[in-house]
Scaffold this motif. Structure first.
Motif, PDB file in Angstrom:
ATOM      1  N   SER A   7     -39.486   5.962 -80.374  1.00  0.00           N
ATOM      2  CA  SER A   7     -40.877   6.246 -79.964  1.00  0.00           C
ATOM      3  C   SER A   7     -40.925   6.919 -78.602  1.00  0.00           C
ATOM      4  O   SER A   7     -41.669   7.885 -78.391  1.00  0.00           O
ATOM      5  N   ARG A   8     -40.146   6.370 -77.664  1.00  0.00           N
ATOM      6  CA  ARG A   8     -40.152   6.973 -76.318  1.00  0.00           C
ATOM      7  C   ARG A   8     -39.658   8.402 -76.364  1.00  0.00           C
ATOM      8  O   ARG A   8     -40.202   9.288 -75.708  1.00  0.00           O
ATOM      9  N   THR A   9     -38.629   8.610 -77.198  1.00  0.00           N
ATOM     10  CA  THR A   9     -38.060   9.960 -77.270  1.00  0.00           C
ATOM     11  C   THR A   9     -39.065  10.939 -77.878  1.00  0.00           C
ATOM     12  O   THR A   9     -39.256  12.046 -77.359  1.00  0.00           O
ATOM     13  N   VAL A  10     -39.732  10.526 -78.961  1.00  0.00           N
ATOM     14  CA  VAL A  10     -40.671  11.483 -79.569  1.00  0.00           C
ATOM     15  C   VAL A  10     -41.903  11.669 -78.676  1.00  0.00           C
ATOM     16  O   VAL A  10     -42.413  12.782 -78.548  1.00  0.00           O
ATOM     17  N   ALA A  11     -42.332  10.588 -78.015  1.00  0.00           N
ATOM     18  CA  ALA A  11     -43.500  10.729 -77.127  1.00  0.00           C
ATOM     19  C   ALA A  11     -43.176  11.732 -76.021  1.00  0.00           C
ATOM     20  O   ALA A  11     -43.991  12.608 -75.695  1.00  0.00           O
ATOM     21  N   LYS A  12     -41.985  11.612 -75.464  1.00  0.00           N
ATOM     22  CA  LYS A  12     -41.594  12.523 -74.377  1.00  0.00           C
ATOM     23  C   LYS A  12     -41.535  13.960 -74.900  1.00  0.00           C
ATOM     24  O   LYS A  12     -42.036  14.889 -74.260  1.00  0.00           O
TER      25      LYS A  12
END
Ligand SMILES: Nc1ncnc2c1ncn2[C@@H]1O[C@H](COP(=O)(O)OP(=O)(O)OP(=O)(O)O)[C@@H](O)[C@H]1O
Length: 697
Positions: free
Chosen positions: A87-92
């Motif tokens: 999630s953090r990776t796609v949000a970034k």
């Protein structure tokens, strides 16, 4: 805050008059702190290592870009498989490309991030920042429904998100919602899924919602109800070989870094070999881990921890758990956390003493509803900071322990708590009895509140002084983090500890002596609306046979708060002014706190005997004043507006400061003021006479 005081001052001798302060909406919307992917609390959390999850990330991107794709992408997977990291990776990556609309990372044990209450307002406020055209429509929704952020989830979603988005031309925007399973309340979770699925109705259909969660029952049921509306992917069903490859890549990189850092400062002759740990060890660790990334991450922290011995020895300790890890998923958590915990007792002659000390400190830490610093933990638990540090020293691979004594201690991963409180491990040496430690926390919270709360804790003096005019630093100085915590969560711990509330017990005695101070503190914290559900929770904990008195008090208290919460929310000290003065003569709460009634009212209004059928009046209408009248000698002023709910009719002011707030049924139709005596003719037919002592009394 746009707080406009519009009192009209009488020239000359007027000492008491009806004034007209009103409160604009200060913050645009209430939001959950640190819920966004780029918040301060999230900033040190890992993103996907560059050689991992490549195919999966490509699929997610393809879904977001597809013009006619499904609105929702649900990524589900077991604990520790790496969902939040994805999630953090796609949000970034969405943020870098300018298409991230909003993100909300649920997190149990982190206050508002573990609840649904502020989910939609938080998303709405981020969307407004991202899409400025939305602001006017969201503001309009708030103006029409000032309390919308506290309404049912459906109202919040429709008014703050769906309808405003429907009124603008918006380009594609993605909302990332991580760890929906960490949101409290099974029904809330189902409602959120059902509401988010309605985003497909938007014209133009540019909104995409990426959701991750563990595959827990309420979530599966929620998605079952919206079958066909979403695309999904099950993380733990990705072929083992691919996951093993990803975890190996991560381990290879991390262990090489650990080796190089260690060799950099190691004395000659004890350095690790340049090819340490070797492909065989990496493959064994990766096989032990699959599909749990959390295993690999914790093992690396453990191997790196300088508190014990060198990385090679630490690695050997982990490899001893090889067989256990292959047993089952539960065995994998054992293999993740036991090497860390065993260090605490190995070689000690009296492990029982150490284990008890471990439980007494770590038990409360993993059960807190919101992380606290070592300083606050020491105050709350009544331990010295030194003894807390002593216990935490050996836990750097599972807890994030900041250098600063006043920064919060956090769990690296929630699976550590799952492991410790697992009811199937009752007999295990590190098992933490959840119920027992919730009870301890409840007791400590109540004791702390007993010690610290007092009347007018901020020294406001003027009863109508609005919360919005109080400097946050003043509030934080008198209500330090542990006291704020105790105010908000003592009932939560009582409930989780399944403690019975009974007559004469600690809860009853706390309410009898400190109830008003607690409500005042909640108001200062902007949390008064939560007191209602806390009272409801207390009512569920009543002892079946010995709680007659406390039960009656709680029922009365609920009415008391419902009636006055709108004003207590604005002006904390109105708790023992307006709320008390206008509550029914036979209200138990009023009777109990009679001594708190303000001495500056010599003769108060005649009020009804008991609570009537009206439970709550919703405030929030506006209208302008259209007539102003003054007495012949110009010393007294009264004025009136169309609307009995208009803010201009709400306060009795003295020396141009708000003193006493008038509940709706006492709002004036006409009035007369003479020196310190005020007579109000109410629309309800009541005549209200209040006498204040003269100024020199
Ligand atoms: N692709 C990755 N690259 C590097 N590290 C990772 C990766 N995936 C996970 N990790 C590590 O594993 C840990 C656990 O992963 P994460 O918190 O994402 O799991 P999760 O599935 O969200 O767990 P839970 O459901 O319990 O919240 C992370 O803190 C991170 O250190």
């Amino acid at each position: 805050m746009a707080n406009q005081v519009r009192s009209i001052h009488a020239e000359g001798q007027a000492r008491v008059h009806v004034g007209n302060s009103y409160y604009g909406s200060s913050d645009f919307l209430p939001t959950a702190d640190d819920a966004a992917f780029d918040s301060h609390a999230e900033e040190h959390n890992t993103r996907c290592h560059r050689d991992t999850r490549t195919e999966l990330l490509r699929q997610i991107r393809e879904w977001a870009d597809a013009p006619h794709g499904k609105t929702i992408f649900w990524l589900n997977g077991m604990a520790g498989t790496g969902k939040s990291t994805i999630s953090r990776t796609v949000a970034k990556s969405f943020a870098n490309d300018g298409i991230l609309g909003a993100s909300f990372f649920f997190k149990r044990g982190e206050g508002d991030r573990g609840k649904a209450n502020l989910f939609f307002p938080t998303i709405a406020s981020q969307l407004v920042r991202k899409i400025p055209a939305l602001e006017a429509f969201v503001r309009e929704a708030i103006n029409n429904n000032p309390d919308v952020a506290r309404k049912a989830l459906r109202d919040q979603f429709e008014k703050l998100i769906l309808q405003p988005l429907d009124r603008i031309d918006h380009a594609i925007a993605v909302i990332v919602v991580d760890a929906l399973d960490e949101c409290d309340g099974d029904n809330d979770v189902k409602v959120i899924i059902s509401l988010l699925s309605q985003a497909k109705e938007l014209r133009p259909p540019g909104l995409r919602i990426f959701i991750t969660s563990r595959p827990e029952l309420p979530i599966r049921l929620g998605f079952k109800n919206v079958t066909g509306e979403y695309q999904d992917l099950v993380l733990h069903q990705i072929p083992e070989a691919i996951v093993e490859q990803d975890i190996s890549a991560f381990l290879r990189h991390e262990l090489a870094r650990i080796r190089d850092d260690y060799n950099h400062q190691a004395l000659e002759g004890i350095e690790l070999l340049p090819d340490w740990p070797g492909e065989h060890a990496i493959r064994t660790l990766a096989q032990m881990a699959v599909p749990l990334f959390i295993f690999a991450a914790t093992v690396c922290r453990f191997i790196e921890d300088p508190a014990w011995s060198d990385p090679a020895d630490q690695l050997e300790k982990v490899l001893q758990y090889q067989m256990k890890a292959y047993d089952s998923e539960l065995g994998k958590l054992d293999a993740t956390y036991l090497p860390v915990l065993k260090q605490i007792i190995i070689g000690h002659t009296n492990p029982q003493k150490l284990l008890a000390a471990f439980r007494n400190v770590v038990g409360p830490i993993v059960l807190l509803a919101q992380p606290l610093s070592v300083l606050s933990l020491a105050q709350l638990l009544n331990f010295s900071t030194k003894s807390i540090y002593g216990r935490l020293n050996s836990l750097h691979s599972v807890l994030s322990i900041p250098l600063r004594i006043d920064s919060p201690v956090r769990l690296f991963h929630f699976s550590f708590r799952d492991f410790l409180v697992d009811p199937t491990k009752r007999a295990a040496e590190f098992w933490i009895d959840e119920t027992k430690y919730h009870k301890t926390l409840a007791d400590r919270c109540i004791q702390l509140l007993h010690q610290h709360l007092m009347r007018d804790i901020c020294g406001l003096q003027v009863p109508g002084k609005p919360r919005s005019e109080i400097d946050q630093r003043t509030i934080d100085a008198v209500l330090p983090p542990e006291t704020q915590y105790a105010c908000q969560y003592w009932v939560h711990h009582l409930k989780e500890g399944r403690s019975a509330v009974q007559d004469g017990g600690p809860v009853h005695s706390f309410l009898t002596s400190h109830l008003f101070y607690w409500l005042e503190a909640l108001s200062l914290l902007g949390r008064i609306s939560e007191s209602i559900s806390m009272v409801d929770d207390l009512l569920t904990l009543l002892h079946p046979t010995s709680a007659t008195e406390v039960s009656a008090l709680l029922c009365d208290l609920k009415r008391f708060i419902l009636k006055s919460q709108s004003i207590i929310d604005i002006a904390p000290l109105q708790i023992d002014a307006s709320a008390l003065v206008f509550s029914p003569a036979r209200s138990i709460t009023r009777g109990m706190f009679k001594q708190e009634e303000r001495k500056w009212i010599t003769s108060g209004p005649i009020v009804q005997d008991s609570w009537n059928a009206c439970r709550q009046t919703l405030e929030g209408h506006n209208s302008s004043v259209y007539s102003v009248a003054s007495s012949l000698n110009s010393t007294l002023i009264a004025f009136r507006s169309d609307n009995a709910n208009a803010p201009h009719n709400k306060w009795i002011t003295r020396a141009s400061k708000n003193w006493l707030w008038l509940p709706t049924e006492y709002r004036p139709n006409c009035w007369a003021v003479a020196a310190s005596r005020i007579a109000i003719g109410c629309r309800s037919g009541r005549v209200l006479i209040i006498i204040f002592p003269a100024d020199n009394e």
